[in-house]
Design an enzyme around this catalytic site. Structure first.
Site, PDB file in Angstrom:
ATOM      1  N   GLU A 181      52.897-126.242 -19.251  1.00  0.00           N
ATOM      2  CA  GLU A 181      53.655-124.792 -19.722  1.00  0.00           C
ATOM      3  C   GLU A 181      52.530-123.526 -19.344  1.00  0.00           C
ATOM      4  O   GLU A 181      52.431-122.518 -20.215  1.00  0.00           O
ATOM      5  CB  GLU A 181      54.204-124.593 -21.129  1.00  0.00           C
ATOM      6  CG  GLU A 181      55.153-125.657 -21.443  1.00  0.00           C
ATOM      7  CD  GLU A 181      55.211-125.845 -22.850  1.00  0.00           C
ATOM      8  OE1 GLU A 181      56.493-126.063 -23.096  1.00  0.00           O
ATOM      9  OE2 GLU A 181      54.554-125.587 -23.713  1.00  0.00           O
TER      10      GLU A 181
ATOM     11  N   HIS B  59      48.226-122.258 -23.748  1.00  0.00           N
ATOM     12  CA  HIS B  59      48.044-122.844 -25.143  1.00  0.00           C
ATOM     13  C   HIS B  59      46.590-122.687 -25.640  1.00  0.00           C
ATOM     14  O   HIS B  59      46.308-123.769 -26.355  1.00  0.00           O
ATOM     15  CB  HIS B  59      48.411-124.368 -25.348  1.00  0.00           C
ATOM     16  CG  HIS B  59      50.027-124.657 -25.134  1.00  0.00           C
ATOM     17  ND1 HIS B  59      51.207-124.355 -26.007  1.00  0.00           N
ATOM     18  CD2 HIS B  59      50.746-124.858 -24.009  1.00  0.00           C
ATOM     19  CE1 HIS B  59      52.213-124.666 -25.572  1.00  0.00           C
ATOM     20  NE2 HIS B  59      52.172-124.786 -24.249  1.00  0.00           N
TER      21      HIS B  59
ATOM     22  N   ASP C 153      45.360-125.367 -29.845  1.00  0.00           N
ATOM     23  CA  ASP C 153      46.413-124.640 -29.318  1.00  0.00           C
ATOM     24  C   ASP C 153      46.589-123.234 -29.624  1.00  0.00           C
ATOM     25  O   ASP C 153      45.600-122.841 -30.166  1.00  0.00           O
ATOM     26  CB  ASP C 153      47.875-125.434 -29.922  1.00  0.00           C
ATOM     27  CG  ASP C 153      49.010-125.400 -28.885  1.00  0.00           C
ATOM     28  OD1 ASP C 153      49.372-124.537 -28.650  1.00  0.00           O
ATOM     29  OD2 ASP C 153      49.428-126.442 -28.537  1.00  0.00           O
TER      30      ASP C 153
HETATM   31  C1  ACM Z   1      54.467-130.283 -24.236  1.00  0.00           C
HETATM   32  O1  ACM Z   1      55.342-130.747 -25.077  1.00  0.00           O
HETATM   33  N1  ACM Z   1      54.550-129.042 -23.986  1.00  0.00           N
HETATM   34  C2  ACM Z   1      53.475-131.411 -23.569  1.00  0.00           C
END
Ligand code: ACM
Ligand code: ZN
Length: 545
Positions: free
Chosen positions: A315, A241, A170
């Site tokens: 996201e 991410h 991440d």
């Molecule tokens: C997430 O919690 N952004 C998958």
């Protein structure tokens, strides 16, 4: 009262017990010889020499392990009388879960040195509701390490949870060695500081942080999991991410600009630094990005035999893609109408690469927005807001894993999402359209670790929620009953205490007091031992306050 979580499909308690000790004879079907560790590892006081596979002394055996191909995958039947404990299974997983059910019923007798166990006479016919019963662990934000992962795997197996979704990368850290790209761990696994005290805080620990798994360690953990019927699904989050990778290799971004492994978790910190574009996506236009991703996937898939590979896909900001000449060129060349379709194209390229290895891609539900996503891709529904694409995709026949925020985001505080909310969750009530239940692969609970820095906190967020998840995912929906579940919890808490698990006490797990309002019901369902234990614990808690 026999106490097993998750609740078996059918269970009938009978009077009497079958005593097993170190002299007990076990006869097992030859076809289950390679599976026998699923039983013998748990009941290790029965010596190896007591096992036979030739069927000769079968009538004199204390334990009979029978092969029955009509028993469901992962299912098992137990017929225990005072003469014999008979277990019927069709394979390794069923035998392991029969052992886990028996282990729960005689748990405290297994703790002493000279072991003699009294298995209650009973009939059980058991099988899972869903094949996928997962827990997700975020090791990027905090790194728990090999021993803690193995401990978690043991606990998962006890409750028949069979998928570990391992979030290995991440923005805040890359945690897996990739030999072709050494900077991913040399640079990407380290950050200079760590944000603490929650989303509104700018507080820091003031210490650098790091850690990663070597490929050898990964192989060892995957092998360990296999013996517990747990498949580990790696997640390499992309295109967003992805800051830890972009910090190591700046050219992965649309703009080749220096960036750092994040030492904050979003919230106020980037804004307080005037840092607006901290959440970036990798460039989906450059072929060099795809080459990098395929090389990374090729190394990782060698380590994980799982049928799935997760790439997150949540996201993902797309403003850079709108301005990037490479992304724009890729869209034109492939007739992609918008940047959502560019993400669909990006995902499809990866799905195609995985398909050649016999694997399927999993993405979070935001990635379903792109109408061009290949139907082989599995969606995972997490968002707290209703996502209309989920129903649409179900109706098109897409397979889904359900991790709905309000029930399965275990990193959230119990005062927001109490234990009862996890237990009462039923996918067919609101999410799954009629006739689409076969497309639900299963359920998963999440331990995002922004604010979970150690295993004590991890235990607290995950337990007893993992028991509710296991019953949601395993047990028959018509048999689920919150009062009955709460009545079975005190015994399970004693097991968790014995295993050193820092579970949330009832006062924390269900702060609105549901547990206490049900106290009268519990009284008659709890054994004397459980009641005494709970009373002592309550006294101890009072003293602590
Ligand atoms: C997430 O919690 N952004 C998958
Ligand atoms: Zn680009």
């Amino acid at each position: 009262m026999i106490n097993i979580v998750p609740k078996p499909y059918y269970i009938m308690e009978k009077s009497g017990v079958k005593v097993l000790d170190k002299n007990s004879a076990v006869s097992a079907d030859e076809r289950l010889k390679d599976c026998i560790s699923a039983f013998s590892d748990t009941f290790d006081f029965i010596g190896e020499k007591n096992y036979s596979f030739d069927g000769k002394n079968i009538d004199k055996s204390d334990v009979k392990i029978v092969y029955d191909k009509s028993v469901a995958d992962e299912g098992y039947n137990i017929d225990c009388t005072e003469d014999c404990l008979k277990i019927s299974v069709s394979g390794f997983a069923g035998l392991l879960y029969a052992a886990m059910s028996i282990k729960q019923t005689v748990f405290f007798q297994l703790q002493g040195s000279d072991k003699v166990i009294k298995v209650p006479c009973m009939d059980i016919q058991d099988k899972p509701r869903y094949a996928y019963r997962g827990v997700q662990l975020d090791e990027s934000r905090h790194f728990f390490g090999e021993d803690n992962v193995k401990r978690l795997l043991n606990l998962m197996a006890l409750y028949k949870l069979n998928r570990l979704h391992w979030h290995l990368t991440d923005d805040q850290g890359w945690r897996i060695e990739i030999k072709k790209y050494p900077l991913l761990t040399e640079i990407g696994s380290k950050r200079k500081d760590t944000n603490i005290h929650g989303w509104h805080s700018t507080d820091m620990t003031g210490e650098p942080y790091g850690g990663y798994y070597t490929q050898e360690q990964i192989k060892d953990i995957v092998e360990y999991a296999k013996k517990l019927n747990i498949t580990i699904i790696p997640e390499i989050d992309m295109p967003a991410h992805f800051a830890a990778a972009m910090a190591a290799y700046n050219w992965l971004g649309c703009r080749e600009i220096p960036c750092e492994v994040h030492w904050f978790f979003g919230g106020r910190v980037p804004l307080s630094m005037g840092w607006r574009d901290w959440n970036r996506s990798a460039c989906a236009g450059k072929e060099s990005t795809y080459e990098f991703i395929f090389n990374v996937i090729d190394e990782i898939t060698e380590l994980f035999p799982a049928e799935f590979f997760h790439i997150g896909g949540d996201e993902a900001p797309k403003d850079e893609w709108k301005k990037c000449p490479n992304c724009q060129k890729k869209m034109k060349e492939n007739g992609l109408k918008n940047v959502e379709e560019l993400q669909g194209y990006f995902n499809n390229r990866i799905a195609e690469h995985l398909e050649k290895k016999g694997k399927r891609l999993i993405v979070w539900n935001e990635a379903l927005k792109a109408g061009n996503l290949d139907m082989s891709v599995v969606g995972q529904y997490w968002t707290p807001k209703n996502d209309p694409n989920v129903k649409k995709e179900f109706k098109k026949g897409r397979d889904m894993i359900i991790s709905k925020h309000q029930a399965f985001y275990f990193d959230m505080c119990y005062c927001q999402y109490p234990l009862s909310q996890t237990y009462k969750f039923e996918p067919t009530d609101s999410i799954v359209p009629n006739g689409c239940e076969d497309n639900v692969l299963g359920l998963e609970g999440h331990c995002w670790s922004e604010w979970i820095a150690d295993v004590d906190k991890l235990d607290m967020q995950l337990f007893p929620r993992a028991l509710a998840l296991s019953e949601d995912a395993w047990s028959c929906k018509y048999d689920k009953n919150i009062t009955d579940f709460y009545a079975r919890l005190p015994y399970q808490e004693r097991i968790l205490d014995c295993l050193g698990v820092n579970y949330a006490e009832p006062e924390i797990a269900d702060p609105k007091g549901t547990l206490h309002r049900k106290h009268e019901v519990q009284k008659w369902m709890m054994s004397d031992q459980d009641r005494e234990y709970r009373r002592n614990k309550e006294l101890k808690l009072k003293k602590c306050k």
